[in-house]
Design a protein around this motif. Structure first.
Motif, mmCIF file in Angstrom:
data_model
loop_
_atom_site.group_PDB
_atom_site.id
_atom_site.type_symbol
_atom_site.label_atom_id
_atom_site.label_comp_id
_atom_site.label_asym_id
_atom_site.label_seq_id
_atom_site.Cartn_x
_atom_site.Cartn_y
_atom_site.Cartn_z
ATOM 1 N N ASP A 1 0.769 -1.093 0.234
ATOM 2 C CA ASP A 1 0.115 0.038 -0.115
ATOM 3 C C ASP A 1 0.823 1.147 0.153
ATOM 4 O O ASP A 1 2.120 1.244 0.290
ATOM 5 N N GLU A 2 0.450 2.184 -0.658
ATOM 6 C CA GLU A 2 1.180 3.523 -0.882
ATOM 7 C C GLU A 2 1.415 4.355 0.784
ATOM 8 O O GLU A 2 0.476 4.059 1.486
ATOM 9 N N ARG A 3 2.459 4.764 1.033
ATOM 10 C CA ARG A 3 2.894 5.402 2.232
ATOM 11 C C ARG A 3 3.972 6.487 1.877
ATOM 12 O O ARG A 3 4.730 6.381 1.066
ATOM 13 N N THR A 4 3.988 7.599 2.710
ATOM 14 C CA THR A 4 4.910 8.472 2.641
ATOM 15 C C THR A 4 5.718 8.375 3.585
ATOM 16 O O THR A 4 5.698 8.386 4.924
ATOM 17 N N TYR A 5 7.000 8.140 3.485
ATOM 18 C CA TYR A 5 8.218 7.819 4.201
ATOM 19 C C TYR A 5 9.316 9.019 4.373
ATOM 20 O O TYR A 5 9.116 9.832 3.533
#
Length: 334
Positions: free
Chosen positions: A212-216
């Motif tokens: 799943d997309e996530r901002t890191y």
């Protein structure tokens, strides 16, 4: 007793490890018509298991290539068995392009379904199996190294098969470029996969969100042999995928070379920039970037991004991508 005598004694004591399986399971061939049992009868055969993004195989390739050239007319047949580690390496067009770029001219058996791999009960890249003229495996070697011993085995088996003119001299190879041997004395960073199936040492404070997309973000400081993401990424099983332009990967490393296996998901070229300790690499740039750190992701393959010419210390590597769709698979070092 000299080292040469010890090597000859080791070769003389070779035992049979069973019959070499054939290559009938290959899905196709490069550089040759299919090689059947009749084609190999009476020949010394060296089977070299490979996959074209594997740095360990790339660093051994210069030796295998030289053996194929030196001993071809004396009865040696070298067969590369290309068994893919990553899905894109099963694409014949990608293998054809890699074989051409790497100047590989010996026969390559394409093994996308692992049929030949399983027939040999193989588990390693690279792996070398050497069979005598009667088809019996007499020697094997897994991983890098062992080059002198392998060549002594080749020489002995060729003599046993009636090759009276086989030289006792060993090849002299000085690999360069991507094939240059690792600087083992300074290498302190391990191979590191970045998909969640085999990934380790991930340090972004957000943790891992699977599929799943996530901002890191990248922590400060970044510990030695840890890596982190910046921007919008998705962790997949085999790779980590950039969803939006401007993302980056950082790795705190200790090694001469930094390599990274990359693929463009769209097939379009993706510009990138490499920084070392926040600065352009200068003389430490790898084969695939310039002194300012600029490069372009084109083919799906291993990219050499850093090769340091001077003293080796803990440093922070960063690669920034201008477009989305980048797949990152594994870091290797040298």
């Amino acid at each position: 007793m000299s080292l040469f005598s010890k090597a000859r004694d080791t070769v003389t004591a070779l035992t049979a490890e069973g019959r070499m399986p054939g290559f009938e399971g290959a899905a196709g061939w490069l550089n040759s018509e299919p090689l059947a049992a009749d084609d190999l009868r009476g020949k010394v055969v060296l089977a070299d298991f490979c996959t074209y993004t594997c740095i360990n195989w790339l660093r051994a390739l210069g030796y295998v290539r030289a053996w194929a050239e030196k001993y071809e007319d004396q009865g040696l047949i070298v067969v590369g068995v290309h068994t893919p580690e990553f899905p894109f390496e099963a694409d014949t067009e990608n293998v054809v392009e890699a074989v051409k770029a790497l100047n590989v001219e010996f026969p390559i058996a394409l093994d996308p379904e692992y049929a030949v791999w399983e027939a040999f009960s193989n588990r390693y890249w690279p792996a070398v199996y050497i069979a005598d003229a009667e088809g019996r495996v007499r020697h094997h070697h897994f991983g890098e190294g062992g080059y002198d011993e392998c060549e002594r085995v080749i020489q002995q088996l060729l003599r046993d098969a009636g090759g009276d003119a086989v030289s006792e001299d060993l090849i002299s190879v000085t690999p360069d470029g991507i094939e240059a041997q690792a600087d083992w004395g300074t290498l302190e960073s391990p191979e590191t996969y970045v998909g969640y199936q085999q990934g380790s040492n991930f340090a972004s404070p957000e943790g891992v969100t699977i599929d799943d997309e996530r901002t890191y973000s990248v922590p400060d400081p970044l510990g030695l042999n840890s890596w982190a993401l910046s921007g919008d990424w998705t962790f997949e099983g085999r790779a980590t995928v950039l969803n939006r332009a401007g993302g980056a990967i950082a790795f705190r490393f200790h090694a001469r070379d930094v390599n990274l296996v990359l693929r463009s998901r769209t097939g379009e070229a993706v510009p990138f920039r490499v920084l070392v300790d926040g600065n352009p690499p200068g003389a430490a740039h790898g084969l695939d970037v310039d002194e300012e750190g600029y490069g372009t992701l084109l083919q799906p393959r291993l990219y050499q991004l850093v090769r340091q010419p001077g003293s080796i210390a803990d440093r922070t590597f960063e690669i920034r991508f201008d477009d989305a769709g980048v797949e990152a698979y594994v870091f290797t070092f040298g």
